[in-house]
Design a protein around this motif. Sequence first.
Motif, PDB file in Angstrom:
ATOM      1  N   THR A 187       1.363   3.982  -3.186  1.00 42.57           N
ATOM      2  CA  THR A 187       1.126   5.416  -3.012  1.00 42.57           C
ATOM      3  C   THR A 187       2.353   6.220  -3.412  1.00 42.57           C
TER       4      THR A 187
ATOM      5  N   ALA B 196      -6.326  11.681   0.837  1.00 40.45           N
ATOM      6  CA  ALA B 196      -7.100  11.183   1.981  1.00 40.45           C
ATOM      7  C   ALA B 196      -7.440   9.711   1.807  1.00 40.45           C
ATOM      8  N   ARG B 197      -7.815   9.326   0.579  1.00 38.87           N
ATOM      9  CA  ARG B 197      -8.170   7.931   0.326  1.00 38.87           C
ATOM     10  C   ARG B 197      -6.962   7.017   0.498  1.00 38.87           C
ATOM     11  N   ARG B 198      -5.805   7.449  -0.012  1.00 33.43           N
ATOM     12  CA  ARG B 198      -4.606   6.617   0.104  1.00 33.43           C
ATOM     13  C   ARG B 198      -4.135   6.522   1.560  1.00 33.43           C
TER      14      ARG B 198
ATOM     15  N   ALA C  32      -6.127   6.663   4.137  1.00 28.41           N
ATOM     16  CA  ALA C  32      -7.063   5.740   4.785  1.00 28.41           C
ATOM     17  C   ALA C  32      -6.718   4.288   4.453  1.00 28.41           C
ATOM     18  N   GLU C  33      -6.326   4.037   3.195  1.00 30.34           N
ATOM     19  CA  GLU C  33      -5.935   2.689   2.797  1.00 30.34           C
ATOM     20  C   GLU C  33      -4.682   2.250   3.541  1.00 30.34           C
TER      21      GLU C  33
ATOM     22  N   LEU D 107      -6.230  12.296  -4.278  1.00 30.26           N
ATOM     23  CA  LEU D 107      -6.502  11.009  -3.639  1.00 30.26           C
ATOM     24  C   LEU D 107      -5.779  10.832  -2.311  1.00 30.26           C
TER      25      LEU D 107
ATOM     26  N   SER E 295       0.818  -1.203   0.000  1.00 29.03           N
ATOM     27  CA  SER E 295       0.000   0.000   0.000  1.00 29.03           C
ATOM     28  C   SER E 295       0.852   1.253   0.000  1.00 29.03           C
TER      29      SER E 295
ATOM     30  N   ARG F  99      -5.550   1.426   7.076  1.00 23.95           N
ATOM     31  CA  ARG F  99      -6.197   0.112   7.174  1.00 23.95           C
ATOM     32  C   ARG F  99      -5.164  -1.004   7.137  1.00 23.95           C
TER      33      ARG F  99
ATOM     34  N   VAL G 208      -1.776  10.588  -7.350  1.00 25.38           N
ATOM     35  CA  VAL G 208      -2.458  10.887  -6.092  1.00 25.38           C
ATOM     36  C   VAL G 208      -2.648  12.390  -5.923  1.00 25.38           C
TER      37      VAL G 208
END
Length: 560
Positions: free
Chosen positions: A191, A205-207, A209-210, A203, A187, A213, A198
């Motif tokens: 990124t 915030a999404r990356r 969050a990934e 992107l 991950s 996780r 990104v």
Amino acid sequence: MADRWAMAGIVLLTSLAAVAGLAGPWLLGRIVTLLEAGEATTGSVDRLALAAVVCALVQLVLTRFSLRGSHRFGERALARLREDTVDRALALPPSVVARTGTGDLTIRAAMDVTTVATTLCVAVPEVAVAVAQILFVYAAVLLLDPLLGLWALTALPLVWGSVRWYLARARAAYLAEGEASSDAAGSVSATAEGARTVEVFGLAARRVAEADRAIGASYGAVRRTLFLRSVLFPVNEFAHVLPVATTLLAGGWAHLDGRTALGTVVTGSLYMWQLTDPFDRLLMWAEQFQRSGAALARIEGVALAAAEPVPGVAQPADDRIEMSGVHFAYAGGRDVLTDVHLRVHPGERLAIVGPSGAGKTTIGRLLAGVDRPRAGGVRLGGVPVADLAAAGELGGRVVLVTQEHHVFLGTLRDNLTIAAPRAGDDELRAALALVGAGWAADLPEGLGTPLGPGGTRLDPAQAQQLSLARVVLADPHTLILDEATALLDPATAREAERAMAAVRADRTVVAIAHRLQTAHDADRVAVVDGGRVVELGTHDELVASGGRYAALWRSWHGGA
């Protein structure tokens, strides 16, 4: 055979060291027995004490050479493992590499191999010595006094139960930890590699969050293995003390009853005390062995993927490439290509154009054998291209040139001879000259100049020229150009285009074009839309037909 003799020598030295270690407690017990019986003299005590010191020194020397031999054996095994892992990773089919991801492969080739290396070079020698000491100590106690020996075994059920509980759960837990670590690394790597994308598409915030996780899952997996250790270690620490205590108590009662000599009790207790260090080493390395087992399983996973059976590959009858009824979908997704038919004639220049996401790059990957179609066939001279790629028979025939131009850590010569290991310096210089890489002649050490970190860094145009020089050396009959200059600035792109023009001469060229000028200069143009080839013909024919290509041409030419 050499490894067998080395292992035999290690076992012999380890056994002799363990036997030498038994002499000290026995000699001290003998001194106590003489003192208790009133038969001790200064000379006899000195002789026994000196013998105990000599035995300790002998044990030290034998242990040292045993560990030295074990480490050398482990390093040889590690060298073979590293070489095999790299060979297997390089032998992986491109589709497996793409599906696995660079983060996972990096973890397997680096961290997992390092874990196994620690086991082979450090843990195995120390554990071998520890196991030999434990076996010889228990045998010595049983021979010294069978009753004391039986009491000394009281801790074994506790050790056995706790270790069995741990082993039943540890392998799955450490495999899960390794997989979670790979996901987290993948991950973060994805990124970092796509940082520009990104940033452009917002992107971040999404990356993040990934990544959170994946890191959270890794943290949970680590906590699971930590819980297992928190149970194993305290139980076994208590089990270490138990044999000493039971031996002292049982021996003391037996001595008070006159059934056992005091020297025997002392010797038995010292033997049990000697078990503390080997048991500690076994516990210390128990976790490492579980990590190593999981790591080795992941490394062997690379071997199994690389060892997928490749059917006997026939030699292509000619250089014609043909796609017939091709359907293709990436893992778990819908078809991105549907019923594609396309034929590339030897010596032809075919341009593939179409809107973003139409399937152009996927066609290029299939033609280059990177992926295998879900249905239909992609054949070179009648032979499936993916089979040729899996068998390592495609590199000298079809080469895919993308936007990525990797510079390997090493000299300029090393970077070039990857494509042609037997090429001489004159051939390397000729390939560089053909692609216009005049900068190579100005390097301080010529072909021997180190590239990459700590050496000369190449700009994007130079990196692409280096990549194209490799293509010249590989001398394929077909080039697949996947928007190879799309990420370069205009000035750099013009230099790269001139270099590619030299490489394209006298070769079949399939150009996935982002500039329609490339299509204008091609022999034929294939228009891809919605995963299908919707138009196919010469530039003039397609413009005259007034279809999708004509609309693209008017839009591009009008804005030029």
